[in-house]
Write a protein that holds these residues in place. Sequence first.
Motif, PDB file in Angstrom:
ATOM      1  N   THR A   8       1.118  -1.522  -0.082  1.00  0.00           N
ATOM      2  CA  THR A   8      -0.090  -0.220  -0.397  1.00  0.00           C
ATOM      3  C   THR A   8       0.617   1.218   0.219  1.00  0.00           C
ATOM      4  OG1 THR A   8      -1.774   0.776   1.257  1.00  0.00           O
ATOM      5  CG2 THR A   8      -0.560  -0.085   2.485  1.00  0.00           C
ATOM      6  N   TRP A   9       0.418   2.421  -0.095  1.00  0.00           N
ATOM      7  CA  TRP A   9       1.066   3.510  -0.695  1.00  0.00           C
ATOM      8  C   TRP A   9       0.352   4.041  -0.758  1.00  0.00           C
ATOM      9  CZ3 TRP A   9       1.528  -0.204  -3.922  1.00  0.00           C
ATOM     10  CH2 TRP A   9       1.399   0.069  -5.532  1.00  0.00           C
ATOM     11  N   GLN A  10       0.633   5.879  -0.563  1.00  0.00           N
ATOM     12  CA  GLN A  10      -0.274   7.113  -1.253  1.00  0.00           C
ATOM     13  C   GLN A  10       0.410   7.354  -2.617  1.00  0.00           C
ATOM     14  OE1 GLN A  10      -2.657   6.705   1.266  1.00  0.00           O
ATOM     15  NE2 GLN A  10      -2.441   9.217   0.071  1.00  0.00           N
ATOM     16  N   ASP A  11      -0.279   7.943  -3.347  1.00  0.00           N
ATOM     17  CA  ASP A  11      -0.601   8.246  -4.859  1.00  0.00           C
ATOM     18  C   ASP A  11      -1.125   9.593  -4.794  1.00  0.00           C
ATOM     19  OD1 ASP A  11       0.386   8.955  -7.643  1.00  0.00           O
ATOM     20  OD2 ASP A  11      -0.741   6.470  -7.959  1.00  0.00           O
ATOM     21  N   GLY A  12      -0.718  10.487  -4.875  1.00  0.00           N
ATOM     22  CA  GLY A  12      -1.958  11.854  -4.678  1.00  0.00           C
ATOM     23  C   GLY A  12      -3.138  12.027  -3.344  1.00  0.00           C
ATOM     24  N   ASP A  13      -4.005  11.902  -4.055  1.00  0.00           N
ATOM     25  CA  ASP A  13      -4.724  11.958  -3.041  1.00  0.00           C
ATOM     26  C   ASP A  13      -4.913  10.354  -2.726  1.00  0.00           C
ATOM     27  OD1 ASP A  13      -5.418  14.811  -2.700  1.00  0.00           O
ATOM     28  OD2 ASP A  13      -7.223  14.775  -4.354  1.00  0.00           O
ATOM     29  N   PHE A  14      -4.909   9.698  -3.686  1.00  0.00           N
ATOM     30  CA  PHE A  14      -5.241   8.317  -3.167  1.00  0.00           C
ATOM     31  C   PHE A  14      -4.483   7.618  -1.982  1.00  0.00           C
ATOM     32  CE2 PHE A  14      -7.025   9.462  -7.573  1.00  0.00           C
ATOM     33  CZ  PHE A  14      -8.061   8.929  -7.100  1.00  0.00           C
ATOM     34  N   THR A  15      -4.964   6.436  -1.772  1.00  0.00           N
ATOM     35  CA  THR A  15      -4.246   5.389  -1.139  1.00  0.00           C
ATOM     36  C   THR A  15      -4.735   4.125  -1.850  1.00  0.00           C
ATOM     37  OG1 THR A  15      -5.371   6.123   1.658  1.00  0.00           O
ATOM     38  CG2 THR A  15      -4.597   3.930   0.887  1.00  0.00           C
ATOM     39  N   VAL A  16      -2.941   3.207  -2.362  1.00  0.00           N
ATOM     40  CA  VAL A  16      -3.250   2.634  -3.431  1.00  0.00           C
ATOM     41  C   VAL A  16      -3.048   0.717  -2.294  1.00  0.00           C
ATOM     42  CG1 VAL A  16      -1.772   1.906  -5.508  1.00  0.00           C
ATOM     43  CG2 VAL A  16      -2.241   3.851  -4.961  1.00  0.00           C
ATOM     44  N   TYR A  17      -3.404   0.727  -3.218  1.00  0.00           N
ATOM     45  CA  TYR A  17      -3.551  -1.226  -2.091  1.00  0.00           C
ATOM     46  C   TYR A  17      -3.485  -2.301  -3.761  1.00  0.00           C
ATOM     47  CZ  TYR A  17      -5.802   0.491   1.781  1.00  0.00           C
ATOM     48  OH  TYR A  17      -6.534   1.693   2.828  1.00  0.00           O
ATOM     49  N   ARG A  18      -2.420  -2.914  -2.764  1.00  0.00           N
ATOM     50  CA  ARG A  18      -1.866  -4.294  -3.874  1.00  0.00           C
ATOM     51  C   ARG A  18      -2.879  -5.210  -3.550  1.00  0.00           C
ATOM     52  NH1 ARG A  18       3.662  -3.588  -4.634  1.00  0.00           N
ATOM     53  NH2 ARG A  18       3.811  -3.344  -7.412  1.00  0.00           N
ATOM     54  N   SER A  19      -3.417  -5.837  -4.310  1.00  0.00           N
ATOM     55  CA  SER A  19      -4.291  -7.523  -4.073  1.00  0.00           C
ATOM     56  C   SER A  19      -4.516  -7.636  -5.143  1.00  0.00           C
ATOM     57  CB  SER A  19      -5.182  -6.277  -3.688  1.00  0.00           C
ATOM     58  OG  SER A  19      -6.246  -7.795  -3.295  1.00  0.00           O
ATOM     59  N   SER A  20      -4.704  -9.130  -5.164  1.00  0.00           N
ATOM     60  CA  SER A  20      -5.591  -9.907  -6.658  1.00  0.00           C
ATOM     61  C   SER A  20      -7.478 -10.351  -6.119  1.00  0.00           C
ATOM     62  CB  SER A  20      -4.957 -11.199  -5.716  1.00  0.00           C
ATOM     63  OG  SER A  20      -3.599 -11.230  -5.884  1.00  0.00           O
ATOM     64  N   ALA A  21      -7.497  -9.973  -7.041  1.00  0.00           N
ATOM     65  CA  ALA A  21      -9.005 -10.167  -7.605  1.00  0.00           C
ATOM     66  C   ALA A  21      -9.006 -11.611  -7.605  1.00  0.00           C
ATOM     67  CB  ALA A  21      -9.114  -8.951  -8.811  1.00  0.00           C
ATOM     68  N   ARG A  22      -9.726 -12.078  -6.666  1.00  0.00           N
ATOM     69  CA  ARG A  22      -9.220 -14.174  -6.990  1.00  0.00           C
ATOM     70  C   ARG A  22     -11.452 -14.401  -6.004  1.00  0.00           C
ATOM     71  NH1 ARG A  22     -11.780 -17.381  -8.458  1.00  0.00           N
ATOM     72  NH2 ARG A  22     -11.182 -19.541  -7.598  1.00  0.00           N
ATOM     73  N   ARG A  49     -15.004 -17.878  -8.255  1.00  0.00           N
ATOM     74  CA  ARG A  49     -15.007 -16.811  -6.748  1.00  0.00           C
ATOM     75  C   ARG A  49     -13.571 -18.365  -6.117  1.00  0.00           C
ATOM     76  NH1 ARG A  49     -19.052 -14.678  -7.653  1.00  0.00           N
ATOM     77  NH2 ARG A  49     -21.060 -14.476  -5.953  1.00  0.00           N
ATOM     78  N   ASP A  50     -13.206 -18.012  -4.648  1.00  0.00           N
ATOM     79  CA  ASP A  50     -12.519 -19.063  -4.214  1.00  0.00           C
ATOM     80  C   ASP A  50     -12.410 -19.138  -3.133  1.00  0.00           C
ATOM     81  OD1 ASP A  50     -12.674 -16.232  -2.348  1.00  0.00           O
ATOM     82  OD2 ASP A  50     -10.990 -16.383  -1.525  1.00  0.00           O
ATOM     83  N   ILE A  51     -14.042 -20.695  -3.430  1.00  0.00           N
ATOM     84  CA  ILE A  51     -14.037 -21.569  -2.435  1.00  0.00           C
ATOM     85  C   ILE A  51     -14.088 -22.630  -2.404  1.00  0.00           C
ATOM     86  CG2 ILE A  51     -16.684 -19.369  -1.228  1.00  0.00           C
ATOM     87  CD1 ILE A  51     -18.260 -20.963  -2.687  1.00  0.00           C
ATOM     88  N   ASN A  52     -13.426 -22.676  -3.699  1.00  0.00           N
ATOM     89  CA  ASN A  52     -13.760 -24.233  -3.956  1.00  0.00           C
ATOM     90  C   ASN A  52     -12.791 -25.154  -2.591  1.00  0.00           C
ATOM     91  OD1 ASN A  52     -10.990 -22.912  -4.646  1.00  0.00           O
ATOM     92  ND2 ASN A  52     -10.662 -25.008  -6.094  1.00  0.00           N
ATOM     93  N   GLY A  53     -11.978 -25.340  -2.199  1.00  0.00           N
ATOM     94  CA  GLY A  53     -11.337 -25.166  -1.286  1.00  0.00           C
ATOM     95  C   GLY A  53     -11.401 -25.666   0.246  1.00  0.00           C
ATOM     96  N   TYR A  54     -12.500 -24.770   0.361  1.00  0.00           N
ATOM     97  CA  TYR A  54     -12.991 -23.975   1.621  1.00  0.00           C
ATOM     98  C   TYR A  54     -14.927 -24.515   1.423  1.00  0.00           C
ATOM     99  CZ  TYR A  54      -9.815 -20.570   1.304  1.00  0.00           C
ATOM    100  OH  TYR A  54      -8.734 -19.951   1.862  1.00  0.00           O
ATOM    101  N   GLY A  55     -15.689 -24.869   0.827  1.00  0.00           N
ATOM    102  CA  GLY A  55     -16.675 -25.864   0.501  1.00  0.00           C
ATOM    103  C   GLY A  55     -16.494 -26.228   1.482  1.00  0.00           C
ATOM    104  N   PRO A  56     -15.602 -27.688   1.551  1.00  0.00           N
ATOM    105  CA  PRO A  56     -15.501 -28.999   1.640  1.00  0.00           C
ATOM    106  C   PRO A  56     -15.914 -28.758   3.838  1.00  0.00           C
ATOM    107  CG  PRO A  56     -14.288 -28.717   0.110  1.00  0.00           C
ATOM    108  CD  PRO A  56     -14.048 -27.401   0.380  1.00  0.00           C
TER     109      PRO A  56
END
Length: 756
Positions: free
Chosen positions: A16-30, A135-142
Amino acid sequence: MTEYKTQDDPTGRQWTWQDGDFTVYRSSARTGPGCHDNCGVLMYVKDGVLDHVEGDPDNPYNQGRLCPRCLAYNEMLNHPDRLLYPQKRARADRGKNAFERITWDEAYDIIEREMGKVIEQYGPESIWVTQGTGRDINGYGPYMAQCFGTPNYGTGFLSGQACYAPRIFSTALKAGGLYICDYSQFMPDRYDDPRWEAPEYILIWGNNPVVANSDGTLGHWVVESMKRGSKLIVMDPTLTWCAAHADVWLQVRPGTDAALALALCNVIIEKGLEDKDFVSRWCYGYEEFKEHVKPNTAAWAAEICGVDEELIVEAATKIGNAKSACLQWGVAMDHTSEGFVTGMACFDLMALTGNFEKPGTMVAANPVWGMSVTWMPNDRVWKGCSTPVEHPEMVNNGGYPALKAMAATSPDALLKAMETGEPYPIKAMFMMQNNAISCMGAQPQRILPALQNTDFNVVVDLFMTPTALACADVLLPAACFSERIGIAGHQPYALSAIVQATEPRGECRSDQRIIYEVGARFGGKDHEPWTTEEEFYDYLLRDTGLTYQSLRERSWAYPEFEYNKHEKGMLRRDGGVGFATSTGRYNFYCPEMAHFGFSPFATYEEPPESPISTPELAAKYPLVLTTGARKWGFFHSEHRQSPSMRRMHPDPEILIHPDTAAEYGIADGDWVKVENHLGDCVMKAHLTPRIRRDTVSADHAWWFPERDPEDGTLFGVMESNINKLIPMRPGKSGLGASYKSELCAISKAERNPRHA
């Protein structure tokens, strides 16, 4: 903790870091809205509100590229129809928009009470826990199923488990595990890694990767490989972008892929192009296989598949002479009644040419540091977390031999159990992101009454779907990826962190939190009492040397990678060389198949309904029907609410060749009635010479969220639902189903479902 070794150097990497007025978060869209990938994203937040999402150029997985869905993510995150609070509804009001807002504690109390009644009266096996795809629930549903005590968990109403499961299991019998195309994705330096070489040929088989981006593969990897010299051979009934750029395009009749694969093997053997060293050192049953495929000539396959014999010979010769080749396969293999065997036949082609464990070939895809919860869940994940299922032998596998061996459910048998009560009834559903009536469920006209006749149903989702409106007694709102933390991804290349950038809208909670909080009400004496999501993920990372916080700090972690693992004792549990099969070799002859009562070799079998197998039916319904091809902007039944995605594809379409359309008096843009012996629906005609004249390709998963939920049509879900024409019937192994190999007739229709 185990010491772990990585390839990537996280020095200077920020989460995470600041870019002007924005706080930027690095993530994965899973996570929701779903897809089969977890691309690196940068989330730009101002005053606590997500402004926009960009691709992360530093993330090795997607290298800054994003699909339209991710770029339009805010439309789904902030959609006015988003589910924001837990709700309940009287069982008598199923199908009506009569939900009442409740608290999370009230929702859990109801679930505990009603599921408890079902367990007490019918036994825990009468609960069926299901998930959708993405989604990322294939391992959690069991774990949810384990807490209820039910052995019945899986993809809800997907006939024949016909999405990846047939290929995963059948090829595991052949090669001892899952092997995938090598596009350098195991390496953080990607195409610049000196160990990697681009495949000379990529076989794009029943897949359109530049649109689908499925199963942990991004289509631009194929394009990048092409820039570095890779050439394509494409098997598809439709002229896709990849087919248009192929050296050879084999426009097969849907459902005949196994015949083509066997013929390619025959030609390679006849020409003496097999990899003799690999076959002699690492394969079992080759001489018998050689005899087995002798009748499977190019001429034989050409007649069955409807392609030119010369093209089959040309493709086989190119594959046989190539320094390297790999198989980019798609769900089309699973979407035929005997798709279970098609994957075997295609893997035989790869083994015959020695295209395993070398750069640019098929390489083993094993979970990163054993973290199978993110990829291919195994039994060890949840051991010690809650009381084990008391009677795992009661899983309803329908008696199908392959499903017995997998300890997997048969959705087909479970639907029959809902209808008949045999061998025991299914009385309650816990459905996570599974819009079965719209999407995966074949013959939804059977599924709808079955769901409405249960004693109790819970649905977890982002939006009110036709399935939720039809059957939910308790409806729980799930969080989107910017609203939660987690571990990615749906592939075996690296671990990465899902980072929370904004507070959840309303009272939404992550799928995983819902699972372990509901589980706490049923988990028994061995329940692991997680109190925070970070604690939950730390538990899952316990054997990796990582915690959630340390993974978040570095954003991603790539384990060490090696080629030729079969020669180094890196595939077998005993540390021996070879493949992790019963023979220690690649199995051309498959002993397990013989044990199941099937041919030990891959064979071709005509689809149950086809111009060849059912000529009388074909006389009435003369066109081959294929469905399920991916479209820009949609992921299965999701994103119909997104204005920009809907502008890209406003209506349910069926692809028809212009010559075929002319026979039926159909013009481009006409509404068309599509019908067969099972049902009918209406779709909009899209005329194109890109598709075979004897085949039509229909969109799947259509519903109309713009419709009034009070109008009694469940958002018009049955009007353009192509699955009404698909039988809920697996192949004889229990795996694979006829989603892409049915018959139909078309005629001009007057009805437009958008204006109904």
